[in-house]
Design an enzyme around this catalytic site. Structure first.
Site, PDB file in Angstrom:
ATOM      1  N   ARG A 236       4.940 -19.650  12.075  1.00  0.00           N
ATOM      2  CA  ARG A 236       3.796 -19.852  11.197  1.00  0.00           C
ATOM      3  C   ARG A 236       3.422 -21.412  11.200  1.00  0.00           C
ATOM      4  O   ARG A 236       4.354 -22.467  11.316  1.00  0.00           O
ATOM      5  CB  ARG A 236       4.319 -19.527   9.708  1.00  0.00           C
ATOM      6  CG  ARG A 236       3.770 -17.862   9.608  1.00  0.00           C
ATOM      7  CD  ARG A 236       2.633 -17.608   9.204  1.00  0.00           C
ATOM      8  NE  ARG A 236       2.295 -16.439   9.269  1.00  0.00           N
ATOM      9  CZ  ARG A 236       2.281 -15.367  10.272  1.00  0.00           C
ATOM     10  NH1 ARG A 236       2.472 -15.635  11.420  1.00  0.00           N
ATOM     11  NH2 ARG A 236       2.026 -14.072  10.000  1.00  0.00           N
ATOM     12  N   GLU A 265      -4.982 -23.255   9.975  1.00  0.00           N
ATOM     13  CA  GLU A 265      -5.863 -22.221  10.816  1.00  0.00           C
ATOM     14  C   GLU A 265      -6.881 -21.656  10.180  1.00  0.00           C
ATOM     15  O   GLU A 265      -6.904 -21.378   8.892  1.00  0.00           O
ATOM     16  CB  GLU A 265      -4.888 -20.957  11.294  1.00  0.00           C
ATOM     17  CG  GLU A 265      -3.841 -21.394  12.243  1.00  0.00           C
ATOM     18  CD  GLU A 265      -2.995 -20.181  12.386  1.00  0.00           C
ATOM     19  OE1 GLU A 265      -3.212 -19.092  12.269  1.00  0.00           O
ATOM     20  OE2 GLU A 265      -1.656 -20.459  12.615  1.00  0.00           O
ATOM     21  N   HIS A 283      -3.259 -18.573  17.496  1.00  0.00           N
ATOM     22  CA  HIS A 283      -2.367 -17.328  16.997  1.00  0.00           C
ATOM     23  C   HIS A 283      -2.663 -16.048  17.755  1.00  0.00           C
ATOM     24  O   HIS A 283      -3.037 -15.032  16.941  1.00  0.00           O
ATOM     25  CB  HIS A 283      -2.673 -17.317  15.387  1.00  0.00           C
ATOM     26  CG  HIS A 283      -1.689 -16.683  14.677  1.00  0.00           C
ATOM     27  ND1 HIS A 283      -1.497 -17.142  13.380  1.00  0.00           N
ATOM     28  CD2 HIS A 283      -0.821 -15.675  14.902  1.00  0.00           C
ATOM     29  CE1 HIS A 283      -0.659 -16.453  12.702  1.00  0.00           C
ATOM     30  NE2 HIS A 283      -0.182 -15.531  13.725  1.00  0.00           N
TER      31      HIS A 283
END
Ligand code: GLV
Length: 326
Positions: A236, A265, A283
């Site tokens: 993450r 992000e 991602h």
């Protein structure tokens, strides 16, 4: 009366039609970005929600949707969901474990290989028309075969990553807060986090995100690693301090990095974007058709289970079950 379900992001149209046959559906097939207020508005009288890690489920949202019974995340990570708040509000929270282990492990290796062998950098150079002559020492990368791989976070995906190392003749060291039972360790060996950072040739980070693991890898940790090492983060954003990582890569204190997740992000730290020795993907570690379909179907099953009174296998807040909303 039919139950109301909200799907917050575009998913496969045939799955949307399946849901529409069972529920009164609010979908987002145009994939618009919903603000927190728009999300709350759409969930106001919903019974269930299928959502992704881009949507925050917290006290404020849950207070605004009193009918909601299930928040079904189409992701294995759930740092977007405040589980204690869900339990307080009687809302079951679920995720999609296991179905994405192998695809995510494949992507971790794709990043490790690409970063070690300078695939992004050499391809950009080739496409820019710089390849006028071949030279013996061109784009020398890092050796993978026969080296030592570190896995920080040997959960289900970490173990799938570690298994792949055997094909590369690599020794695997790992660190978890708790050492795994021998049967789950496979050929990997547990060491302390500091020993892991010092000993390994390359490191893949695969711990859950959230406040407990924020900046688990920062400048102090990076300083312990070999300057020839490649670091991969498929966990993450925020587990690695992007600023500290960019500084280490720029200064040659680390050879290269492969990153699928970022602190803010979809924004990516400008200094990472400027680096040739960083391979960056948006991602997408679990993004194969088969895996994304399996994730969506599991999330739908979790949602159906709760709405039909069955306890879902992937219930994240089991304490809620006996006092959940009906
Ligand atoms: C992806 O990041 C997931 O948590 O499934």
């Amino acid at each position: 009366m039919r139950l109301r379900v909200v799907v917050t992001r575009r998913i496969f149209p045939e799955l949307i039609e399946e849901l529409r046959a069972r529920y009164e559906l609010v979908d987002n097939q145009e994939d618009a970005v919903w603000s927190a207020a728009q999300l709350a508005e759409r969930l106001r009288d919903a019974d269930g929600a299928l959502l992704t890690s881009g949507e925050r489920v917290d006290d404020a949202l849950l207070a605004a949707c009193p009918q909601l019974k299930v928040a079904s995340n189409i992701a294995v990570g759930y740092n977007n969901i405040d589980l204690a708040a869900c339990t307080r509000h009687g809302v079951a929270a679920t995720n999609t474990p296991d179905v994405l282990n192998e695809a995510t492990a494949d992507h971790a290796w794709a990043l490790l290989l690409a970063a070690a062998r300078r695939i992004g950098e050499s391809e950009r150079w080739l496409r820019a028309g710089h390849w006028q002559r071949w030279t013996f020492e061109m784009f020398m990368g890092a050796e993978l075969h026969g080296t030592t791989l570190g896995v920080l976070g040997m959960g289900r995906i970490g173990r799938a990553i570690a298994r792949r190392a055997q094909g590369f003749g690599m020794r695997v060291l790992y660190h978890n807060r708790r050492r795994l039972p021998a049967a789950e360790e496979g050929a990997a060996h547990w060491v302390t986090k500091e020993d892991l950072l010092r000993a390994v040739d390359h490191l893949i980070v695969m711990v859950p995100g959230g406040t407990e693991t924020r900046h688990l890898i920062g400048s102090a940790e990076l300083a312990l690693m070999k300057p020839t090492a490649v670091l991969v983060n498929v966990a993450r954003g925020g587990v690695v301090d992007d600023d500290a990582l960019a500084a280490a890569l720029r200064a040659g204190r680390l050879a290269a990095a492969g990153l699928d997740v970022f602190e803010d992000e979809p924004k990516v730290h400008a200094s990472l974007l400027a680096l040739e020795n960083a391979v960056l993907t948006p991602h997408i570690a679990s993004s194969t058709r088969a895996t994304r379909e399996a994730m969506a179907k599991l999330a739908m099953r979790n949602l159906d289970d709760v709405l039909q009174g069955r306890r879902p296998a992937a219930l994240l807040n089991p304490d809620v079950w006996d006092h959940r909303r009906h």
